[in-house]
Design a protein around this motif. Structure first.
Motif, PDB file in Angstrom:
ATOM      1  N   ASN A 104      -9.315  11.141  -2.472  1.00 51.09           N
ATOM      2  CA  ASN A 104      -8.347  10.661  -2.199  1.00 51.09           C
ATOM      3  C   ASN A 104      -7.627  10.035  -1.602  1.00 51.09           C
ATOM      4  O   ASN A 104      -8.616   8.760  -1.957  1.00 51.09           O
ATOM      5  CB  ASN A 104      -8.342  11.027   0.190  1.00 51.09           C
ATOM      6  CG  ASN A 104      -9.173  12.387   0.079  1.00 51.09           C
ATOM      7  OD1 ASN A 104      -9.031  13.400  -0.745  1.00 51.09           O
ATOM      8  ND2 ASN A 104     -10.086  12.867   0.165  1.00 51.09           N
ATOM      9  N   ALA A 105      -6.556   9.787  -1.796  1.00 51.65           N
ATOM     10  CA  ALA A 105      -5.262   8.504  -2.345  1.00 51.65           C
ATOM     11  C   ALA A 105      -5.438   7.537  -0.715  1.00 51.65           C
ATOM     12  O   ALA A 105      -5.552   7.839   0.629  1.00 51.65           O
ATOM     13  CB  ALA A 105      -3.904   8.368  -2.375  1.00 51.65           C
ATOM     14  N   GLU A 106      -5.961   5.730  -1.282  1.00 57.50           N
ATOM     15  CA  GLU A 106      -5.510   5.365   0.438  1.00 57.50           C
ATOM     16  C   GLU A 106      -3.671   4.625   0.151  1.00 57.50           C
ATOM     17  O   GLU A 106      -3.802   4.522   1.233  1.00 57.50           O
ATOM     18  CB  GLU A 106      -7.001   3.907  -0.715  1.00 57.50           C
ATOM     19  CG  GLU A 106      -6.725   2.720   0.111  1.00 57.50           C
ATOM     20  CD  GLU A 106      -7.224   1.989   0.306  1.00 57.50           C
ATOM     21  OE1 GLU A 106      -7.241   1.000   0.503  1.00 57.50           O
ATOM     22  OE2 GLU A 106      -8.726   2.092  -0.373  1.00 57.50           O
ATOM     23  N   VAL A 107      -4.057   5.001  -0.956  1.00 60.42           N
ATOM     24  CA  VAL A 107      -2.140   4.548  -1.079  1.00 60.42           C
ATOM     25  C   VAL A 107      -1.304   5.513  -0.295  1.00 60.42           C
ATOM     26  O   VAL A 107      -1.273   6.569  -0.291  1.00 60.42           O
ATOM     27  CB  VAL A 107      -1.574   4.177  -2.615  1.00 60.42           C
ATOM     28  CG1 VAL A 107      -0.262   3.711  -2.834  1.00 60.42           C
ATOM     29  CG2 VAL A 107      -1.918   3.695  -2.841  1.00 60.42           C
ATOM     30  N   ASN A 108      -0.285   5.014   0.315  1.00 56.21           N
ATOM     31  CA  ASN A 108       0.348   5.555   1.141  1.00 56.21           C
ATOM     32  C   ASN A 108       1.830   6.498  -0.139  1.00 56.21           C
ATOM     33  O   ASN A 108       2.713   5.449  -0.666  1.00 56.21           O
ATOM     34  CB  ASN A 108       1.401   5.997   2.398  1.00 56.21           C
ATOM     35  CG  ASN A 108       0.393   5.140   2.991  1.00 56.21           C
ATOM     36  OD1 ASN A 108      -0.299   6.186   2.970  1.00 56.21           O
ATOM     37  ND2 ASN A 108       0.074   4.057   3.807  1.00 56.21           N
ATOM     38  N   PHE A 109       2.404   7.924  -0.483  1.00 52.94           N
ATOM     39  CA  PHE A 109       3.029   8.834  -0.936  1.00 52.94           C
ATOM     40  C   PHE A 109       4.127   8.181   0.015  1.00 52.94           C
ATOM     41  O   PHE A 109       4.562   9.415   1.031  1.00 52.94           O
ATOM     42  CB  PHE A 109       3.377   9.870  -1.917  1.00 52.94           C
ATOM     43  CG  PHE A 109       2.048   9.625  -2.557  1.00 52.94           C
ATOM     44  CD1 PHE A 109       1.406   8.265  -2.890  1.00 52.94           C
ATOM     45  CD2 PHE A 109       1.666  10.587  -3.227  1.00 52.94           C
ATOM     46  CE1 PHE A 109       0.018   8.212  -3.780  1.00 52.94           C
ATOM     47  CE2 PHE A 109       0.808  10.243  -3.992  1.00 52.94           C
ATOM     48  CZ  PHE A 109      -0.428   9.687  -4.118  1.00 52.94           C
ATOM     49  N   ILE A 110       5.381   8.002  -0.642  1.00 48.40           N
ATOM     50  CA  ILE A 110       6.579   7.631   0.010  1.00 48.40           C
ATOM     51  C   ILE A 110       7.974   9.129  -0.808  1.00 48.40           C
ATOM     52  O   ILE A 110       7.820   8.789  -2.055  1.00 48.40           O
ATOM     53  CB  ILE A 110       7.535   6.947   0.089  1.00 48.40           C
ATOM     54  CG1 ILE A 110       6.154   5.693   0.603  1.00 48.40           C
ATOM     55  CG2 ILE A 110       8.654   6.497   0.728  1.00 48.40           C
ATOM     56  CD1 ILE A 110       5.469   6.359   2.310  1.00 48.40           C
ATOM     57  N   ASN A 128       0.863  -1.006   0.070  1.00 55.07           N
ATOM     58  CA  ASN A 128       0.136   0.235  -0.164  1.00 55.07           C
ATOM     59  C   ASN A 128       0.791   1.255   0.166  1.00 55.07           C
ATOM     60  O   ASN A 128       0.424   2.404   0.393  1.00 55.07           O
ATOM     61  CB  ASN A 128      -1.005   0.245   1.138  1.00 55.07           C
ATOM     62  CG  ASN A 128      -2.099   0.705   1.086  1.00 55.07           C
ATOM     63  OD1 ASN A 128      -3.047   0.479  -0.044  1.00 55.07           O
ATOM     64  ND2 ASN A 128      -2.366   1.583   1.720  1.00 55.07           N
ATOM     65  N   ILE A 129       2.114   1.239  -0.722  1.00 55.24           N
ATOM     66  CA  ILE A 129       2.809   2.801  -1.226  1.00 55.24           C
ATOM     67  C   ILE A 129       3.412   2.263  -2.355  1.00 55.24           C
ATOM     68  O   ILE A 129       3.597   1.186  -3.005  1.00 55.24           O
ATOM     69  CB  ILE A 129       4.308   1.821   0.219  1.00 55.24           C
ATOM     70  CG1 ILE A 129       4.929   0.968  -0.542  1.00 55.24           C
ATOM     71  CG2 ILE A 129       3.321   1.737   1.878  1.00 55.24           C
ATOM     72  CD1 ILE A 129       6.342   0.787   0.186  1.00 55.24           C
ATOM     73  N   LEU A 130       3.757   3.688  -2.204  1.00 62.89           N
ATOM     74  CA  LEU A 130       3.757   4.694  -3.324  1.00 62.89           C
ATOM     75  C   LEU A 130       5.034   4.819  -3.444  1.00 62.89           C
ATOM     76  O   LEU A 130       6.051   5.981  -2.554  1.00 62.89           O
ATOM     77  CB  LEU A 130       3.093   5.070  -4.158  1.00 62.89           C
ATOM     78  CG  LEU A 130       3.368   6.091  -5.472  1.00 62.89           C
ATOM     79  CD1 LEU A 130       3.187   4.490  -6.767  1.00 62.89           C
ATOM     80  CD2 LEU A 130       2.856   7.056  -5.875  1.00 62.89           C
TER      81      LEU A 130
END
Length: 338
Positions: free
Chosen positions: A332-338, A55-57
């Motif tokens: 809204n994004a569900e994925v977490n941006f790193i 669940n990350i980008l």
């Protein structure tokens, strides 16, 4: 236990993005985790916790000590004729845990079959699918304070679960490492087959008196028909949350777009499928070089191979702007941006 330098994280994120960790360590127990957190050499060094990476980008390399909790184990801690309480390590693969429960006849997580990621990430996201959220079966979550190395057990209420949210994504973001979770499951399960295409799929399977195994099989069949396998096409599942809007706003939207689906959340709020909004805005199947929007499910952004996190982030922003312009709704994004 060994700290490595300049480690590729390509195999630790389901988008298959090639980002590097400046330093990396795999921890297999709570004791190993507390030891590295209290080690004077790493005490003041920035840390990043990476589980299954579902669940990350990753938009850049990570200039930190990346800690990968690989804590395993499924233990019965309490059992009655009606229920069983299981203590599960954060490093267990979520779907493997679900299959373990299905095999044992423990009901409560079968609707969450085939969700990628680990048990440790599940409470952080309050994962949910087909009418079930993980908060309905969690008793408590064990976590370690990154600053002090102290162990703390959070009750269900203290986790402050919301729609794809928890205290670990809000007030306590980047403050704790989840090391395990405790679940209360039913040995006399009540099936949940009313959501989406589950009932229809069960009928097609000939499951007239379905069991939790049938529910699990039906959901896996549905997910495989709609969602790409990260092992074949890089993705993180649903990229955006389904927006929840006021009833009055939905009524106005329905006047302009009579076909828009909506699902009441409560007396004041309606949930609108983000995938429908994205598809109606013309993005389904869109491709831009090595990245794009999946052809069968507009809610899923994909990396066909060689794409970057920055490119996927830019595409997601274009989609947000397009949906906002057409429908007046901000995704809204569900994925977490790193």
């Amino acid at each position: 236990m060994q700290v490595q330098s300049n480690v590729s994280l390509r195999d630790l994120n389901t988008f298959g993005l090639d980002a590097d960790a400046r330093f990396f360590i795999n921890v297999r127990s709570v004791e190993e985790l507390t030891a590295i957190l209290r080690d004077p050499e790493w005490k003041n060094f920035p840390k990043f916790i990476l589980g299954g990476g579902s669940n990350i980008l990753l938009t850049k390399d990570i200039d930190a000590l990346v800690i990968h909790p690989d804590i395993k184990g499924i233990t019965i801690v309490e059992e009655t004729e009606e229920t069983v309480v299981l203590e599960v390590g954060a490093g267990e693969v979520w779907h493997d845990f679900v299959m373990h429960c299905v095999d044992k006849g423990y009901g409560g997580v079968e609707n969450l079959s085939l969700i990628p990621g680990t048990v440790g990430a599940a409470p952080m996201q309050n994962i949910g699918a087909y009418g079930v959220e993980i908060r309905s079966v969690i008793v408590s979550v064990e976590a370690v304070d990154i600053e002090t190395g102290e162990i703390r057990v959070f009750s269900n209420a203290e986790c402050e679960f919301g729609y794809r949210e928890s205290v670990f994504k809000k007030a306590l973001k980047n403050k704790y490492v989840i090391t395990g979770a405790t679940f209360r499951l039913s040995k006399q399960p009540v099936l949940n087959a009313a959501y989406g295409d589950v009932q229809k799929t069960l009928q097609e399977m000939g499951a007239d008196n379905p069991t939790i195994r049938d529910i699990s099989a039906a959901i896996m069949q549905i997910r495989r028909s709609k969602l790409p396998d990260p092992a074949e096409i890089g993705n993180a599942g649903s990229f955006f949350k389904n927006p929840e809007i006021p009833v009055a706003q939905f009524a106005s939207l329905h006047e302009m777009h009579p076909e828009v689906p909506g699902y009441p959340v409560d007396a004041e709020t309606v949930k609108v499928p983000a995938g429908w909004l994205i598809e109606q805005a013309g993005w389904k199947g869109y491709r831009e070089g090595a990245i794009g929007v999946h052809a069968r499910q507009a809610l899923v952004l994909v990396n066909y191979g060689g794409g970057t996190g920055a490119e996927i982030k830019a595409l997601s922003e274009k989609i947000q702007a397009s949906v906002a312009e057409k429908f007046g709704i901000r995704l809204n994004a569900e994925v977490n941006f790193i």
